[in-house]
Design a protein around this motif. Structure first.
Motif, PDB file in Angstrom:
ATOM      1  N   LEU A   1       1.477  -2.892   4.508  1.00 52.80           N
ATOM      2  CA  LEU A   1       1.573  -1.933   3.415  1.00 52.80           C
ATOM      3  C   LEU A   1       1.947  -2.614   2.100  1.00 52.80           C
ATOM      4  O   LEU A   1       1.318  -2.384   1.056  1.00 52.80           O
ATOM      5  CB  LEU A   1       2.602  -0.853   3.767  1.00 52.80           C
ATOM      6  CG  LEU A   1       2.839   0.235   2.709  1.00 52.80           C
ATOM      7  CD1 LEU A   1       1.552   1.008   2.455  1.00 52.80           C
ATOM      8  CD2 LEU A   1       3.951   1.164   3.141  1.00 52.80           C
ATOM      9  N   ILE A   2       2.952  -3.471   2.136  1.00 52.64           N
ATOM     10  CA  ILE A   2       3.416  -4.115   0.906  1.00 52.64           C
ATOM     11  C   ILE A   2       2.418  -5.163   0.422  1.00 52.64           C
ATOM     12  O   ILE A   2       2.120  -5.261  -0.781  1.00 52.64           O
ATOM     13  CB  ILE A   2       4.806  -4.736   1.130  1.00 52.64           C
ATOM     14  CG1 ILE A   2       5.830  -3.627   1.401  1.00 52.64           C
ATOM     15  CG2 ILE A   2       5.232  -5.567  -0.071  1.00 52.64           C
ATOM     16  CD1 ILE A   2       7.226  -4.114   1.667  1.00 52.64           C
TER      17      ILE A   2
ATOM     18  N   VAL B   1      -0.453  -3.992  -1.540  1.00 57.65           N
ATOM     19  CA  VAL B   1      -0.145  -3.568  -2.902  1.00 57.65           C
ATOM     20  C   VAL B   1       0.135  -4.753  -3.817  1.00 57.65           C
ATOM     21  O   VAL B   1      -0.377  -4.819  -4.960  1.00 57.65           O
ATOM     22  CB  VAL B   1       1.058  -2.598  -2.903  1.00 57.65           C
ATOM     23  CG1 VAL B   1       1.447  -2.222  -4.336  1.00 57.65           C
ATOM     24  CG2 VAL B   1       0.735  -1.358  -2.096  1.00 57.65           C
ATOM     25  N   ILE B   2       0.920  -5.734  -3.353  1.00 57.99           N
ATOM     26  CA  ILE B   2       1.368  -6.812  -4.248  1.00 57.99           C
ATOM     27  C   ILE B   2       0.794  -8.176  -3.877  1.00 57.99           C
ATOM     28  O   ILE B   2       1.067  -9.163  -4.571  1.00 57.99           O
ATOM     29  CB  ILE B   2       2.909  -6.888  -4.264  1.00 57.99           C
ATOM     30  CG1 ILE B   2       3.457  -7.257  -2.882  1.00 57.99           C
ATOM     31  CG2 ILE B   2       3.501  -5.579  -4.747  1.00 57.99           C
ATOM     32  CD1 ILE B   2       4.957  -7.455  -2.852  1.00 57.99           C
TER      33      ILE B   2
ATOM     34  N   GLN C   1       6.485 -12.549  -2.524  1.00 61.47           N
ATOM     35  CA  GLN C   1       6.074 -11.396  -1.718  1.00 61.47           C
ATOM     36  C   GLN C   1       6.595 -11.503  -0.288  1.00 61.47           C
ATOM     37  O   GLN C   1       7.009 -10.508   0.318  1.00 61.47           O
ATOM     38  CB  GLN C   1       4.545 -11.282  -1.711  1.00 61.47           C
ATOM     39  CG  GLN C   1       3.946 -10.913  -3.056  1.00 61.47           C
ATOM     40  CD  GLN C   1       3.598 -12.141  -3.890  1.00 61.47           C
ATOM     41  OE1 GLN C   1       4.251 -13.184  -3.780  1.00 61.47           O
ATOM     42  NE2 GLN C   1       2.566 -12.021  -4.730  1.00 61.47           N
TER      43      GLN C   1
END
Length: 361
Positions: A87-88, A91-92, A98
């Protein structure tokens, strides 16, 4: 030189005993690792099969008495790390910053859902793996989850079906040295009390404190045996026999803790130069003898009547000691003798009410 040789001999004997106790775990881990690699690499054609044997070994070696729960924790941590990481990263993106953020969030989520250390480790390590791969690299989320399932599942199959330990035998091997050490140090403390040797009493106390790790290992072995008799169809017939060990283990743990406190108070008694009636060290020595007899009765598969009788002899001795002029620490030692005898009688099969009545607690 003689002392050095005796020390080396004792360490060698302890090492051999530890190997006998845990050799079955080594065999289980080796078999589970080989099978996990084969299934992940050959049957599933997994591009990252290394985690499957690692998961299998971790399941078997890290939680000897809780393989099923360990597998569930392993899978929960991996799935949590995969969900948070994917999920993260979507996005990034990926990279060192990260990766740090993904790991922090994955472990935080594990904490929110009351995950223990194993869940947090798996969530964090999975997040590291996903956060550090190149964007063009193949997706590792599904292989990682599949490896966790393969490794944990095969570990359970090996431990409970293919190569289950003999629950009664391993408990015998684990309990014997622990009870011998326990009884021997009580004998040493009793002799020290009888002769006024505070250094010997303190040495017995230090040895009992150092034996805490061995006591915990014995508890772990009993937990492993309980799991096997509950879940392995090949060992179900051992349930009744092991149930007696489970009951005894609970009470002997309490007896061990209280005996250590008793020996600590023996040291204080000697340091304060309080009066020592002969029946007080005799009671401690007799209780140590009852421990040895209890283990022999268990090995022989007979009702521990002899051990109970010897424990009651310790009660009579400490009652006679209480009729004399005991000091502050002496009275505490006498009270601890009643307590440890009570626990031993319950370990020997008496109900709490019966033990309270005959031990005077």
């Amino acid at each position: 030189m003689r002392d050095a040789l005796a020390t080396v001999r004792r360490f060698a004997q302890e090492a051999v005993e530890r190997l006998r106790r845990y050799f079955i775990v080594a065999l289980q881990a080796g078999l589970a690792a080989g099978l996990s690699w084969y299934v992940a690499n050959t049957l599933l054609h997994n591009p990252q099969p290394l985690f499957a044997p690692a998961a299998a070994v971790g399941t078997i070696a890290a939680a000897i008495g809780n393989r099923v729960r360990r597998t569930a924790e392993l899978l929960a941590g991996v799935v949590l790390g995969v969900l948070v990481g994917d999920l993260i990263i979507a996005v990034i993106g990926s990279g060192p910053v990260q990766t740090g953020l993904v790991v922090a969030v994955a472990i935080s989520v594990a904490v929110i859902f009351r995950g223990n250390g194993a869940v947090m480790v798996q969530a964090g390590s999975t997040a590291v793996l996903l956060g550090s791969v190149e964007p063009a690299a193949p997706d590792l989320a599904v292989p990682r989850t599949a490896n966790a399932l393969v490794g944990g599942g095969i570990a359970v199959v090996v431990a409970l079906l293919l190569l289950p330990l003999n629950p009664v035998r391993v408990v015998h091997r684990a309990a014997g040295p622990t009870l011998d050490l326990f009884a021997n140090q009580l004998t040493a403390a009793a002799q020290a009390l009888a002769t006024g040797d505070i250094e010997r009493a303190d040495a017995a106390l230090q040895r009992l404190q150092a034996a805490e790790a061995e006591r915990k290992q014995t508890t772990e072995i009993v937990a492993a045996a309980r799991e096997v008799t509950a879940l392995s169809p090949w060992r179900w017939r051992r349930r009744a026999q092991l149930r007696r060990y489970e009951n005894a283990s609970t009470h002997l743990e309490l007896a061990f803790t209280n005996s250590r406190n008793m020996v600590r108070r023996v040291v204080a008694l000697l340091d304060a130069r309080e009066p020592v009636p002969p029946d007080l060290p005799a009671a401690i020595e007799t209780f140590g003898q009852s421990l040895r007899l209890l283990h022999r009765d268990f090995l022989a598969g007979r009702t521990p009547e002899i051990a109970r009788s010897r424990a009651l002899d310790a009660v009579e001795a400490v009652r006679r000691a209480r009729d004399t002029d005991l000091g502050f620490s002496g009275n505490i030692v006498a009270s601890q003798v009643f307590i440890v005898v009570n626990e031993l009688l319950q370990a020997a099969g008496m109900s709490k009410a019966e033990a309270d009545q005959v031990a005077g607690v």
